[in-house]
Design a protein around this motif. Structure first.
Motif, PDB file in Angstrom:
ATOM      1  N   GLU A 183      33.578   7.154 -14.785  1.00 25.38           N
ATOM      2  CA  GLU A 183      34.047   8.410 -14.198  1.00 25.38           C
ATOM      3  C   GLU A 183      34.155   8.290 -12.678  1.00 25.38           C
ATOM      4  OE1 GLU A 183      31.290  11.296 -15.607  1.00 25.38           O
ATOM      5  OE2 GLU A 183      32.309  11.562 -17.544  1.00 25.38           O
ATOM      6  N   LEU A 184      33.182   7.616 -12.050  1.00 23.88           N
ATOM      7  CA  LEU A 184      33.232   7.401 -10.604  1.00 23.88           C
ATOM      8  C   LEU A 184      34.435   6.551 -10.222  1.00 23.88           C
ATOM      9  CD1 LEU A 184      29.480   6.779  -9.638  1.00 23.88           C
ATOM     10  CD2 LEU A 184      30.923   8.688  -8.913  1.00 23.88           C
ATOM     11  N   GLU A 185      34.700   5.536 -11.038  1.00 30.09           N
ATOM     12  CA  GLU A 185      35.841   4.658 -10.768  1.00 30.09           C
ATOM     13  C   GLU A 185      37.155   5.430 -10.871  1.00 30.09           C
ATOM     14  OE1 GLU A 185      37.878   0.498 -12.411  1.00 30.09           O
ATOM     15  OE2 GLU A 185      35.999   1.227 -13.270  1.00 30.09           O
ATOM     16  N   GLN A 186      37.268   6.261 -11.898  1.00 32.38           N
ATOM     17  CA  GLN A 186      38.479   7.058 -12.075  1.00 32.38           C
ATOM     18  C   GLN A 186      38.657   8.059 -10.930  1.00 32.38           C
ATOM     19  OE1 GLN A 186      40.953   6.658 -14.353  1.00 32.38           O
ATOM     20  NE2 GLN A 186      39.793   4.831 -14.929  1.00 32.38           N
ATOM     21  N   GLU A 187      37.540   8.631 -10.471  1.00 35.85           N
ATOM     22  CA  GLU A 187      37.601   9.569  -9.356  1.00 35.85           C
ATOM     23  C   GLU A 187      38.029   8.857  -8.078  1.00 35.85           C
ATOM     24  OE1 GLU A 187      37.190  13.241  -7.286  1.00 35.85           O
ATOM     25  OE2 GLU A 187      37.532  12.665  -9.376  1.00 35.85           O
ATOM     26  N   ALA A 188      37.522   7.646  -7.866  1.00 36.95           N
ATOM     27  CA  ALA A 188      37.907   6.870  -6.677  1.00 36.95           C
ATOM     28  C   ALA A 188      39.394   6.536  -6.714  1.00 36.95           C
ATOM     29  CB  ALA A 188      37.079   5.595  -6.605  1.00 36.95           C
ATOM     30  N   ILE A 189      39.892   6.200  -7.902  1.00 36.46           N
ATOM     31  CA  ILE A 189      41.324   5.902  -8.055  1.00 36.46           C
ATOM     32  C   ILE A 189      42.160   7.152  -7.773  1.00 36.46           C
ATOM     33  CG2 ILE A 189      43.122   5.311  -9.736  1.00 36.46           C
ATOM     34  CD1 ILE A 189      41.041   3.474 -11.080  1.00 36.46           C
ATOM     35  N   ARG A 190      41.680   8.291  -8.272  1.00 37.42           N
ATOM     36  CA  ARG A 190      42.402   9.550  -8.060  1.00 37.42           C
ATOM     37  C   ARG A 190      42.473   9.909  -6.578  1.00 37.42           C
ATOM     38  NH1 ARG A 190      41.708  14.885  -7.411  1.00 37.42           N
ATOM     39  NH2 ARG A 190      39.451  14.667  -7.174  1.00 37.42           N
ATOM     40  N   ILE A 191      41.332   9.751  -5.881  1.00 35.47           N
ATOM     41  CA  ILE A 191      41.292  10.070  -4.451  1.00 35.47           C
ATOM     42  C   ILE A 191      42.186   9.116  -3.658  1.00 35.47           C
ATOM     43  CG2 ILE A 191      39.794  10.066  -2.419  1.00 35.47           C
ATOM     44  CD1 ILE A 191      37.546  11.087  -4.276  1.00 35.47           C
ATOM     45  N   ALA A 192      42.164   7.849  -4.047  1.00 36.90           N
ATOM     46  CA  ALA A 192      43.010   6.865  -3.370  1.00 36.90           C
ATOM     47  C   ALA A 192      44.482   7.186  -3.574  1.00 36.90           C
ATOM     48  CB  ALA A 192      42.699   5.462  -3.888  1.00 36.90           C
ATOM     49  N   GLU A 193      44.818   7.644  -4.774  1.00 40.02           N
ATOM     50  CA  GLU A 193      46.213   8.008  -5.065  1.00 40.02           C
ATOM     51  C   GLU A 193      46.650   9.221  -4.251  1.00 40.02           C
ATOM     52  OE1 GLU A 193      49.965   7.750  -6.929  1.00 40.02           O
ATOM     53  OE2 GLU A 193      48.304   6.335  -6.664  1.00 40.02           O
ATOM     54  N   ILE A 194      45.748  10.199  -4.122  1.00 42.99           N
ATOM     55  CA  ILE A 194      46.054  11.381  -3.300  1.00 42.99           C
ATOM     56  C   ILE A 194      46.282  10.961  -1.846  1.00 42.99           C
ATOM     57  CG2 ILE A 194      45.083  13.514  -2.357  1.00 42.99           C
ATOM     58  CD1 ILE A 194      43.654  13.900  -5.056  1.00 42.99           C
ATOM     59  N   GLY A 195      45.419  10.063  -1.362  1.00 44.28           N
ATOM     60  CA  GLY A 195      45.559   9.576   0.009  1.00 44.28           C
ATOM     61  C   GLY A 195      46.857   8.825   0.218  1.00 44.28           C
ATOM     62  N   ARG A 196      47.218   8.023  -0.784  1.00 40.90           N
ATOM     63  CA  ARG A 196      48.462   7.249  -0.677  1.00 40.90           C
ATOM     64  C   ARG A 196      49.672   8.167  -0.601  1.00 40.90           C
ATOM     65  NH1 ARG A 196      52.576   5.596  -3.541  1.00 40.90           N
ATOM     66  NH2 ARG A 196      51.882   6.728  -5.404  1.00 40.90           N
ATOM     67  N   LYS A 197      49.674   9.213  -1.424  1.00 42.60           N
ATOM     68  CA  LYS A 197      50.780  10.159  -1.430  1.00 42.60           C
ATOM     69  C   LYS A 197      50.854  10.945  -0.134  1.00 42.60           C
ATOM     70  CE  LYS A 197      51.115  10.742  -6.443  1.00 42.60           C
ATOM     71  NZ  LYS A 197      50.950  11.683  -7.590  1.00 42.60           N
ATOM     72  N   ALA A 198      49.654  11.258   0.404  1.00 38.48           N
ATOM     73  CA  ALA A 198      49.620  12.037   1.648  1.00 38.48           C
ATOM     74  C   ALA A 198      50.212  11.258   2.817  1.00 38.48           C
ATOM     75  CB  ALA A 198      48.189  12.437   1.954  1.00 38.48           C
TER      76      ALA A 198
END
Length: 203
Positions: A183-198
């Protein structure tokens, strides 16, 4: 039959005659050889595996039963390297086997700090038959378990008492930690994806 795929590596540590091999025999093969087969020291380590299902997760527990003789202690580090759990065994009728547990706790803290410790008091059938044979008091064993933040089980390979419960707890803890890590790994991936899009330039 042992599997090549091991999810949770478990190692058994403790003095010779502490009941490690009988514990594994009872868990993996549901048999007790103590009264029918002459005792033989484990040399190096013996390996076995079992598949269990916990909360919809199928995992393979790989169990390494290490030699208890002090001359093999340095070799034991080879077998507990990367272990997810360590079962530290001591004989309830032998105080010296309990005293040696602190050595193994120190070894694990020094070399495998992420390995979760479980204390296993063996041969409880002997002290149930004759309380005077108890050499390790319950309060003392529980105090040590509290010190190293470990679960403790009084087991009997002869009767099977608490053995399945011990390994089930190990499997449950492993699954719980694995789910949390995923779950932590998936959350880190999600946050990284949000950052990339931003930071992505808009057309």
């Amino acid at each position: 039959m042992a599997s090549n795929k091991v999810d949770a590596k478990v190692v058994l540590l403790g003095k010779s005659y502490a009941g490690k091999t009988c514990l594994v025999e009872r868990y993996l093969k549901d048999r007790f050889l103590g009264e029918t087969v002459p005792y033989q020291n484990t040399i190096g380590a013996a390996y076995g595996a079992k598949t269990v299902n916990i909360d919809g997760h199928s995992i393979v527990i790989g169990i390494w039963d290490t030699a208890g003789s002090e001359r093999y202690e340095a070799m034991s580090r080879i077998y507990y390297r990367g272990a997810k759990a360590a079962i530290l065994c001591f004989d309830l009728t032998d105080k010296s086997s309990f005293d040696r547990i602190r050595f193994w706790i120190g070894e694990l803290h020094q070399h495998e700090e992420n390995c979760k410790i479980y204390l296993c008091a063996t041969k409880c059938d002997l002290v149930e038959e004759n309380p005077e044979r108890r050499a390790v008091q319950d309060s003392v064993a529980k105090a040590l378990a509290k010190d190293c933040m470990a679960n403790i089980y009084e087991t009997s390979s002869k009767t099977g008492k608490n053995i399945d419960e011990l390994f089930e707890k190990i499997a449950e803890d492993y699954v719980k930690e694995k789910v949390a890590a995923d779950e932590l790994e998936q959350e880190a991936i999600r946050i990284a994806e949000i950052g990339r899009k931003a930071h992505c330039p808009c057309s």
